[in-house]
Design a protein around this motif. Sequence first.
Motif, mmCIF file in Angstrom:
data_model
loop_
_atom_site.group_PDB
_atom_site.id
_atom_site.type_symbol
_atom_site.label_atom_id
_atom_site.label_comp_id
_atom_site.label_asym_id
_atom_site.label_seq_id
_atom_site.Cartn_x
_atom_site.Cartn_y
_atom_site.Cartn_z
ATOM 1 N N GLU A 1 0.873 -1.095 0.067
ATOM 2 C CA GLU A 1 -0.009 -0.162 -0.136
ATOM 3 C C GLU A 1 0.960 1.254 0.165
ATOM 4 O OE1 GLU A 1 -3.659 1.750 2.603
ATOM 5 O OE2 GLU A 1 -3.015 -0.047 2.994
ATOM 6 N N GLY A 2 0.577 2.293 -0.860
ATOM 7 C CA GLY A 2 1.310 3.403 -1.163
ATOM 8 C C GLY A 2 2.282 3.401 -2.122
ATOM 9 N N ASP A 3 2.710 2.217 -2.542
ATOM 10 C CA ASP A 3 3.571 2.221 -3.662
ATOM 11 C C ASP A 3 3.052 2.621 -4.857
ATOM 12 O OD1 ASP A 3 5.699 1.067 -2.222
ATOM 13 O OD2 ASP A 3 5.249 -1.085 -2.779
ATOM 14 N N TRP A 4 3.924 2.963 -5.680
ATOM 15 C CA TRP A 4 3.522 3.610 -7.158
ATOM 16 C C TRP A 4 3.672 2.652 -8.430
ATOM 17 C CZ3 TRP A 4 1.675 8.827 -8.589
ATOM 18 C CH2 TRP A 4 1.649 9.696 -7.323
ATOM 19 N N VAL A 5 2.685 2.836 -9.260
ATOM 20 C CA VAL A 5 3.015 2.011 -10.648
ATOM 21 C C VAL A 5 2.707 3.185 -11.702
ATOM 22 C CG1 VAL A 5 1.961 0.274 -12.154
ATOM 23 C CG2 VAL A 5 1.928 -0.002 -9.644
ATOM 24 N N MET A 6 3.537 2.841 -12.664
ATOM 25 C CA MET A 6 3.538 3.642 -13.769
ATOM 26 C C MET A 6 3.143 3.149 -15.105
ATOM 27 S SD MET A 6 6.698 6.273 -14.862
ATOM 28 C CE MET A 6 7.711 4.966 -14.821
ATOM 29 N N GLN A 7 2.280 3.693 -15.935
ATOM 30 C CA GLN A 7 1.771 2.880 -17.307
ATOM 31 C C GLN A 7 1.678 4.211 -18.333
ATOM 32 O OE1 GLN A 7 -1.897 1.077 -17.320
ATOM 33 N NE2 GLN A 7 -2.756 2.520 -16.012
ATOM 34 N N ASN A 8 1.841 3.620 -19.557
ATOM 35 C CA ASN A 8 1.318 4.531 -20.828
ATOM 36 C C ASN A 8 0.191 3.520 -21.149
ATOM 37 O OD1 ASN A 8 2.419 2.042 -22.250
ATOM 38 N ND2 ASN A 8 4.328 3.097 -22.529
ATOM 39 N N GLN B 1 -7.899 0.403 -11.760
ATOM 40 C CA GLN B 1 -9.021 0.133 -10.592
ATOM 41 C C GLN B 1 -8.395 -0.869 -9.506
ATOM 42 O OE1 GLN B 1 -13.089 -0.087 -12.338
ATOM 43 N NE2 GLN B 1 -11.852 -0.032 -14.270
ATOM 44 N N ILE B 2 -7.520 -1.829 -10.016
ATOM 45 C CA ILE B 2 -7.153 -2.845 -9.283
ATOM 46 C C ILE B 2 -6.042 -2.311 -8.410
ATOM 47 C CG2 ILE B 2 -5.757 -5.115 -9.391
ATOM 48 C CD1 ILE B 2 -7.312 -5.599 -12.109
ATOM 49 N N ALA B 3 -5.277 -1.545 -9.010
ATOM 50 C CA ALA B 3 -4.339 -0.696 -8.122
ATOM 51 C C ALA B 3 -4.876 -0.097 -6.999
ATOM 52 C CB ALA B 3 -3.389 -0.018 -8.785
ATOM 53 N N ALA B 4 -6.172 0.679 -7.378
ATOM 54 C CA ALA B 4 -6.712 1.701 -6.243
ATOM 55 C C ALA B 4 -7.430 0.680 -5.235
ATOM 56 C CB ALA B 4 -7.701 2.341 -6.761
ATOM 57 N N SER B 5 -7.681 -0.512 -5.693
ATOM 58 C CA SER B 5 -8.411 -1.354 -4.501
ATOM 59 C C SER B 5 -7.409 -1.815 -3.724
ATOM 60 C CB SER B 5 -9.221 -2.735 -5.402
ATOM 61 O OG SER B 5 -8.107 -3.521 -5.776
ATOM 62 N N ARG B 6 -6.005 -1.860 -4.153
ATOM 63 C CA ARG B 6 -5.129 -2.531 -3.186
ATOM 64 C C ARG B 6 -4.119 -1.180 -2.270
ATOM 65 N NH1 ARG B 6 -1.300 -6.067 -6.688
ATOM 66 N NH2 ARG B 6 -0.098 -5.929 -4.873
ATOM 67 N N GLY B 7 -4.875 0.013 -2.670
ATOM 68 C CA GLY B 7 -3.933 1.027 -2.049
ATOM 69 C C GLY B 7 -2.918 1.655 -2.769
ATOM 70 N N LEU B 8 -2.619 1.236 -4.047
ATOM 71 C CA LEU B 8 -1.445 1.557 -4.793
ATOM 72 C C LEU B 8 -1.838 2.926 -5.529
ATOM 73 C CD1 LEU B 8 -0.764 -1.880 -6.372
ATOM 74 C CD2 LEU B 8 0.243 -0.764 -4.308
ATOM 75 N N LYS B 9 -0.752 3.748 -5.704
ATOM 76 C CA LYS B 9 -0.951 5.019 -6.599
ATOM 77 C C LYS B 9 -0.429 4.954 -7.956
ATOM 78 C CE LYS B 9 -0.317 7.627 -2.439
ATOM 79 N NZ LYS B 9 -2.005 8.154 -2.350
ATOM 80 N N THR B 10 -1.328 5.557 -8.882
ATOM 81 C CA THR B 10 -0.786 5.050 -10.237
ATOM 82 C C THR B 10 -0.347 6.554 -11.188
ATOM 83 O OG1 THR B 10 -3.060 5.264 -10.999
ATOM 84 C CG2 THR B 10 -2.164 3.089 -10.815
#
Length: 379
Positions: free
Chosen positions: A173-180, A192-201
């Motif tokens: 939770e709180g980690d970041w993921v980056m995407q194009n 949406q899946i990242a948000a459900s896990r508390g991840l930031k994008t």
Amino acid sequence: MPFFPTKRLLAQFTNRAVVYAQHGDPTKVLSVLSYGPLPSPPSNTVNVRFILSPVNPADINVIEGVYPTKPKPDTSLRSSALGSSDQPAYVAGNEGLAEVTEVGNGVSGLEKKDWVIMTKPQLGTWCSSRNVGAHDVLKVPRAPGLSEVHAATMTVNPPTAYNMLQEFVPLKEGDWVMQNGANSAVGQAVIQIAASRGLKTLNFVRPRDDLADLVKQLEALGATKVLTYDALADKSLRKELKTWTGGRDIRLALNCVGGQETTLMTRLLGSDAYLVSYGAMSKQPLSLPTSLFIFKNLTARGFWQSRWYLEKSRDEQRRLMNVLVNLMSQGKLKEPMHEIISISAKESDEEATQKVRDVIAKSYSGRQGKKALLRINVE
């Protein structure tokens, strides 16, 4: 020249399929073909009726003949309607939601009216009904809030998003993921899946006239930051990024574009990071600086959901489906933006063919805007 049954002749047919006899431009080689009823299913197979079948970019690539996997011809559809009685038809489509209509001997765990999705690639889903192996489908558990659109689009994009977030970097939770390609179907699922896990994008999209509307749509799904590819050339971005992340390294980047934009995006990654590529929409090669591998220990990997299905057991496939169904039924994974294209039983095959080709033409040009879902009616 293809033969198209007239409206009067359609009365003797009970099924339809979107087919092609040779690879090429889908707006030219695809035809809608009407055919008779299915025979009773052989042992270890089931007959199914398709409810909705998505049109995905990979489907177009398959028809063009440039995709790594190839469908098998459907020899039951050899017909002069395709120009030669010796020429078999390929039924288009890889993904779809179907309902079991008849169960063959030796099949367990499936009954009439069960919902199923395909797990074997290129079974041919752009049709009204067909016979499939019982081990080539998975039963979809019915759950409150799970729609036909959810289930029809469950095979490819949501599991791709889920597995890429799960299998490469241990994220907390709180980690970041980056995407194009953040507005793609996979991109929306990642958000949406990242948000459900508390991840930031951190999400990158193409510049466009309606950018403000798109940013609002992605933020409503849970996106933390949405930028255009133009921002990647701004030297101040790295400084802003440190402020947003609180100094945390970004250790996972997801790529479906390729080209120079992806090279620039990868430079924003921290040490021991993964770049996971699952597409190449720009059709440009991916070039990565050697320094990222030497000094930051970058790992570049590819991901293909079709391979995942081939390598994983039925129990692992079911577990993944149950996770996705739960997310969907809880409202944490919404239906993709979509448009349902209905092929009416009243339309001749020639009229239906033109409608399908028009849908493909819009997808080619980017004018479709929303995911197209085919509903082929025969009643």
